[in-house]
Motif scaffolding. Structure first.
Motif, PDB file in Angstrom:
ATOM      1  N   GLN A 217       0.809  -1.235   0.000  1.00 28.79           N
ATOM      2  CA  GLN A 217       0.000   0.000   0.000  1.00 28.79           C
ATOM      3  C   GLN A 217       0.838   1.279   0.000  1.00 28.79           C
ATOM      4  O   GLN A 217       0.455   2.275   0.602  1.00 28.79           O
ATOM      5  CB  GLN A 217      -0.971  -0.006   1.178  1.00 28.79           C
ATOM      6  CG  GLN A 217      -1.915  -1.177   1.097  1.00 28.79           C
ATOM      7  CD  GLN A 217      -2.888  -1.246   2.254  1.00 28.79           C
ATOM      8  OE1 GLN A 217      -2.653  -0.698   3.320  1.00 28.79           O
ATOM      9  NE2 GLN A 217      -3.980  -1.942   2.050  1.00 28.79           N
ATOM     10  N   TYR A 218       1.964   1.235  -0.686  1.00 24.22           N
ATOM     11  CA  TYR A 218       2.713   2.481  -0.920  1.00 24.22           C
ATOM     12  C   TYR A 218       2.034   3.144  -2.108  1.00 24.22           C
ATOM     13  O   TYR A 218       2.008   2.574  -3.188  1.00 24.22           O
ATOM     14  CB  TYR A 218       4.169   2.209  -1.320  1.00 24.22           C
ATOM     15  CG  TYR A 218       5.059   1.570  -0.291  1.00 24.22           C
ATOM     16  CD1 TYR A 218       4.623   1.290   0.995  1.00 24.22           C
ATOM     17  CD2 TYR A 218       6.379   1.266  -0.630  1.00 24.22           C
ATOM     18  CE1 TYR A 218       5.465   0.706   1.916  1.00 24.22           C
ATOM     19  CE2 TYR A 218       7.236   0.684   0.296  1.00 24.22           C
ATOM     20  CZ  TYR A 218       6.766   0.401   1.562  1.00 24.22           C
ATOM     21  OH  TYR A 218       7.620  -0.177   2.456  1.00 24.22           O
ATOM     22  N   GLU A 219       1.503   4.348  -1.889  1.00 29.72           N
ATOM     23  CA  GLU A 219       0.764   4.959  -2.989  1.00 29.72           C
ATOM     24  C   GLU A 219       1.659   5.613  -4.018  1.00 29.72           C
ATOM     25  O   GLU A 219       1.482   5.463  -5.216  1.00 29.72           O
ATOM     26  CB  GLU A 219      -0.242   5.954  -2.446  1.00 29.72           C
ATOM     27  CG  GLU A 219      -1.514   5.226  -2.045  1.00 29.72           C
ATOM     28  CD  GLU A 219      -2.443   6.084  -1.246  1.00 29.72           C
ATOM     29  OE1 GLU A 219      -2.344   7.320  -1.316  1.00 29.72           O
ATOM     30  OE2 GLU A 219      -3.264   5.490  -0.515  1.00 29.72           O
ATOM     31  N   LYS A 220       2.603   6.428  -3.506  1.00 26.15           N
ATOM     32  CA  LYS A 220       3.538   7.038  -4.450  1.00 26.15           C
ATOM     33  C   LYS A 220       4.935   7.062  -3.841  1.00 26.15           C
ATOM     34  O   LYS A 220       5.080   6.930  -2.623  1.00 26.15           O
ATOM     35  CB  LYS A 220       3.080   8.437  -4.844  1.00 26.15           C
ATOM     36  CG  LYS A 220       2.864   9.393  -3.683  1.00 26.15           C
ATOM     37  CD  LYS A 220       2.361  10.707  -4.244  1.00 26.15           C
ATOM     38  CE  LYS A 220       2.000  11.758  -3.245  1.00 26.15           C
ATOM     39  NZ  LYS A 220       2.861  12.100  -2.179  1.00 26.15           N
ATOM     40  N   PRO A 221       5.951   7.206  -4.692  1.00 24.61           N
ATOM     41  CA  PRO A 221       7.310   7.167  -4.154  1.00 24.61           C
ATOM     42  C   PRO A 221       7.598   8.353  -3.235  1.00 24.61           C
ATOM     43  O   PRO A 221       7.113   9.457  -3.486  1.00 24.61           O
ATOM     44  CB  PRO A 221       8.203   7.244  -5.400  1.00 24.61           C
ATOM     45  CG  PRO A 221       7.327   7.374  -6.573  1.00 24.61           C
ATOM     46  CD  PRO A 221       5.909   7.384  -6.148  1.00 24.61           C
ATOM     47  N   TYR A 222       8.355   8.094  -2.195  1.00 24.35           N
ATOM     48  CA  TYR A 222       8.850   9.182  -1.354  1.00 24.35           C
ATOM     49  C   TYR A 222       9.987   9.878  -2.107  1.00 24.35           C
ATOM     50  O   TYR A 222      10.586   9.266  -3.012  1.00 24.35           O
ATOM     51  CB  TYR A 222       9.391   8.617  -0.038  1.00 24.35           C
ATOM     52  CG  TYR A 222       8.322   8.186   0.965  1.00 24.35           C
ATOM     53  CD1 TYR A 222       7.000   8.606   0.858  1.00 24.35           C
ATOM     54  CD2 TYR A 222       8.670   7.368   2.044  1.00 24.35           C
ATOM     55  CE1 TYR A 222       6.051   8.206   1.796  1.00 24.35           C
ATOM     56  CE2 TYR A 222       7.718   6.963   2.981  1.00 24.35           C
ATOM     57  CZ  TYR A 222       6.407   7.393   2.853  1.00 24.35           C
ATOM     58  OH  TYR A 222       5.486   7.018   3.777  1.00 24.35           O
ATOM     59  N   PRO A 223      10.322  11.121  -1.731  1.00 21.53           N
ATOM     60  CA  PRO A 223      11.375  11.852  -2.469  1.00 21.53           C
ATOM     61  C   PRO A 223      12.685  11.064  -2.615  1.00 21.53           C
ATOM     62  O   PRO A 223      13.277  11.050  -3.691  1.00 21.53           O
ATOM     63  CB  PRO A 223      11.583  13.112  -1.625  1.00 21.53           C
ATOM     64  CG  PRO A 223      10.276  13.320  -0.944  1.00 21.53           C
ATOM     65  CD  PRO A 223       9.695  11.964  -0.697  1.00 21.53           C
TER      66      PRO A 223
ATOM     67  N   SER B 190      12.549   7.925   6.085  1.00 23.86           N
ATOM     68  CA  SER B 190      12.443   8.634   4.808  1.00 23.86           C
ATOM     69  C   SER B 190      12.032   7.702   3.679  1.00 23.86           C
ATOM     70  O   SER B 190      11.703   8.147   2.593  1.00 23.86           O
ATOM     71  CB  SER B 190      13.791   9.271   4.472  1.00 23.86           C
ATOM     72  OG  SER B 190      14.777   8.250   4.369  1.00 23.86           O
ATOM     73  N   GLY B 191      12.091   6.401   3.934  1.00 28.71           N
ATOM     74  CA  GLY B 191      11.806   5.420   2.882  1.00 28.71           C
ATOM     75  C   GLY B 191      13.073   4.968   2.179  1.00 28.71           C
ATOM     76  O   GLY B 191      13.034   4.433   1.076  1.00 28.71           O
ATOM     77  N   LYS B 192      14.218   5.135   2.837  1.00 24.71           N
ATOM     78  CA  LYS B 192      15.499   4.839   2.176  1.00 24.71           C
ATOM     79  C   LYS B 192      15.688   3.348   1.899  1.00 24.71           C
ATOM     80  O   LYS B 192      16.344   2.982   0.933  1.00 24.71           O
ATOM     81  CB  LYS B 192      16.672   5.390   2.997  1.00 24.71           C
ATOM     82  CG  LYS B 192      16.841   4.680   4.322  1.00 24.71           C
ATOM     83  CD  LYS B 192      18.026   5.233   5.096  1.00 24.71           C
ATOM     84  CE  LYS B 192      18.001   4.804   6.538  1.00 24.71           C
ATOM     85  NZ  LYS B 192      17.900   3.374   6.805  1.00 24.71           N
ATOM     86  N   THR B 193      15.112   2.486   2.732  1.00 26.54           N
ATOM     87  CA  THR B 193      15.330   1.055   2.513  1.00 26.54           C
ATOM     88  C   THR B 193      14.758   0.616   1.167  1.00 26.54           C
ATOM     89  O   THR B 193      15.454  -0.021   0.371  1.00 26.54           O
ATOM     90  CB  THR B 193      14.700   0.220   3.655  1.00 26.54           C
ATOM     91  OG1 THR B 193      14.983   0.874   4.885  1.00 26.54           O
ATOM     92  CG2 THR B 193      15.250  -1.182   3.668  1.00 26.54           C
ATOM     93  N   ALA B 194      13.498   0.998   0.917  1.00 28.77           N
ATOM     94  CA  ALA B 194      12.905   0.638  -0.381  1.00 28.77           C
ATOM     95  C   ALA B 194      13.630   1.363  -1.509  1.00 28.77           C
ATOM     96  O   ALA B 194      13.714   0.851  -2.626  1.00 28.77           O
ATOM     97  CB  ALA B 194      11.424   0.971  -0.391  1.00 28.77           C
TER      98      ALA B 194
END
Ligand code: AMP
Length: 380
Positions: free
Chosen positions: A20-26, A49-53
């Motif tokens: 359920q990730y809707e859009k990419p983080y910066p 920040s979402g760095k792992t993905a």
């Protein structure tokens, strides 16, 4: 911008959809295209920040393009400072690789637990997530070989250095092939990280995500003046009366964490403590229970909280203030992450007032402080 604009294939997009990730983080928007082009990368951003993905997705894509190597020859090595982070990163890899046609096996290894099961399970591992000391032990036992590693990731490089693993890291670098892709993530840059950067990265793409300030803006901060003897009851009152479903409570001492947990349980609040004096298995189990929503209150000391990633935690309470303003920001950053607003409450005794003033000054933000004398704490 959507994930499909970033050049990822359908099986990965399906896994992203499942999560359920809707859009990419910066950080993902910037890092993924560069990593897919096999560029080196310097990422300045922290947990949350979402760095792992941001690195796991392109790595999984790239690993699909070639055949696996010989057994026990790791194709991607991710070095991390702590066991908790190793486990979290591995979870991300396995969740994202779920639908891939060419199976990718990821595994986390760390010290503090027996090495034998790890040696046995390492068969056919493609992505190894490791803390430095245990990695070298496994190498010297010939349980893993790094001579065919295509991609190296240093995650939370600043913390790896802070924990004194510089020599171990360099030893690992010397075991890797010269031609490889290098990815370095760090929350901050220092002379030490600079050394590693110079040594490791070739013409890197730099991605810098300044998050701390944004994060703080997302958090409603509040404090209560309270006497030391009313602190425990006030905590229970807040948890019960504000119907807090899940809360992370910080203490500075291990002993306080245990005492507080005991009192919460005695008063009918489901709680557990998390600190460095517990065994690794106990820590992981507690963390998993909390993450799965089976535990209402997690009482943690600072050390144990580093790198804890819990999605959308609504409330953080400082039962005791941390020593440094930096740690205060780090603690309250456990809430108000990504797009979810959060709340941070601090309990301030008379002897903390001066220190809390310093924290607010350093943070550049005044925290609304309420009196708690009038709150009726009988029977909580
Ligand atoms: P990290 O900085 O890698 O520890 O990620 C922080 C949290 O954000 C993790 O719980 C991820 O599952 C979550 N996350 C990562 N990318 C996204 C995204 N694009 N949308 C929503 N959540 C995300």
């Amino acid at each position: 911008m959507t994930f499909s604009d970033l050049g990822l294939s359908a099986p990965l997009l399906k896994a992203i959809h499942d999560l359920q990730y809707e859009k990419p983080y910066p950080v993902q928007e910037q890092a993924i295209p560069a990593l897919l082009k096999r560029r080196d990368l310097l990422g300045i951003s922290k947990t949350g920040s979402g760095k792992t993905a941001a690195y796991a997705l392109p790595i999984l894509e790239l690993l699909q393009q070639k055949r696996a190597t010989k057994d026990r020859h790791i194709r991607t090595l991710v070095m991390v400072p702590t066991r908790e982070l190793a486990v979290q990163v591995e979870e991300t890899f396995s969740m994202l690789s779920k639908h891939l046609p060419v199976k990718i096996k990821s595994m986390a290894v760390y010290g503090g637990v027996s090495i034998n099961p790890q040696m046995i399970n390492l068969h056919n591992t493609d992505v190894l997530i490791a803390t430095p000391g245990r990695l070298l032990d496994l190498v010297s036992n010939k349980a893993v070989h790094l001579s065919e590693t295509e991609i190296l990731v240093l995650d939370e490089a600043d913390k790896i250095l802070e924990l004194g693993f510089k020599d171990e890291m360099e030893k690992v670098f010397s075991l890797l092939p010269i031609k490889r892709q290098n990815i370095l993530f760090s929350a901050t840059l220092s002379n030490d990280t600079n050394d590693i950067q110079q040594h490791l990265l070739h013409d890197p793409v730099t991605v810098e995500i300044v998050e701390a300030e944004n994060n703080i803006e997302l958090i409603t901060q509040l404090a209560y003046h309270v006497t030391p003897e009313r602190k425990g009851p006030l905590l229970r009152y807040l948890i019960k009366n504000e119907n807090m479903e899940q809360v992370l409570v910080f203490t500075s001492a291990v002993r306080t964490a245990d005492n507080l947990t005991g009192k919460l349980i005695k008063n009918g609040v489901q709680a557990a403590s998390l600190h460095g004096h517990l065994s690794q298995t106990a820590r992981l189990e507690t963390l998993q229970r909390f993450k799965a929503g089976k535990l209402r209150v997690l009482v943690a000391s600072d050390l144990a909280s580093r790198g804890i990633d819990i999605q959308q935690l609504p409330v953080v309470i400082n039962y005791e203030l941390p020593r440094s303003p930096k740690d205060y920001i780090h603690r309250i950053g456990r809430t108000g992450r990504a797009d979810a607003p959060g709340k941070a409450i601090s309990l301030i005794c008379p002897e903390d007032q001066h220190h809390f003033g310093i924290i607010q000054k350093k943070m550049g933000k005044k925290v609304e402080t309420l009196e708690s004398d009038d709150i009726d704490l009988h029977g909580v």
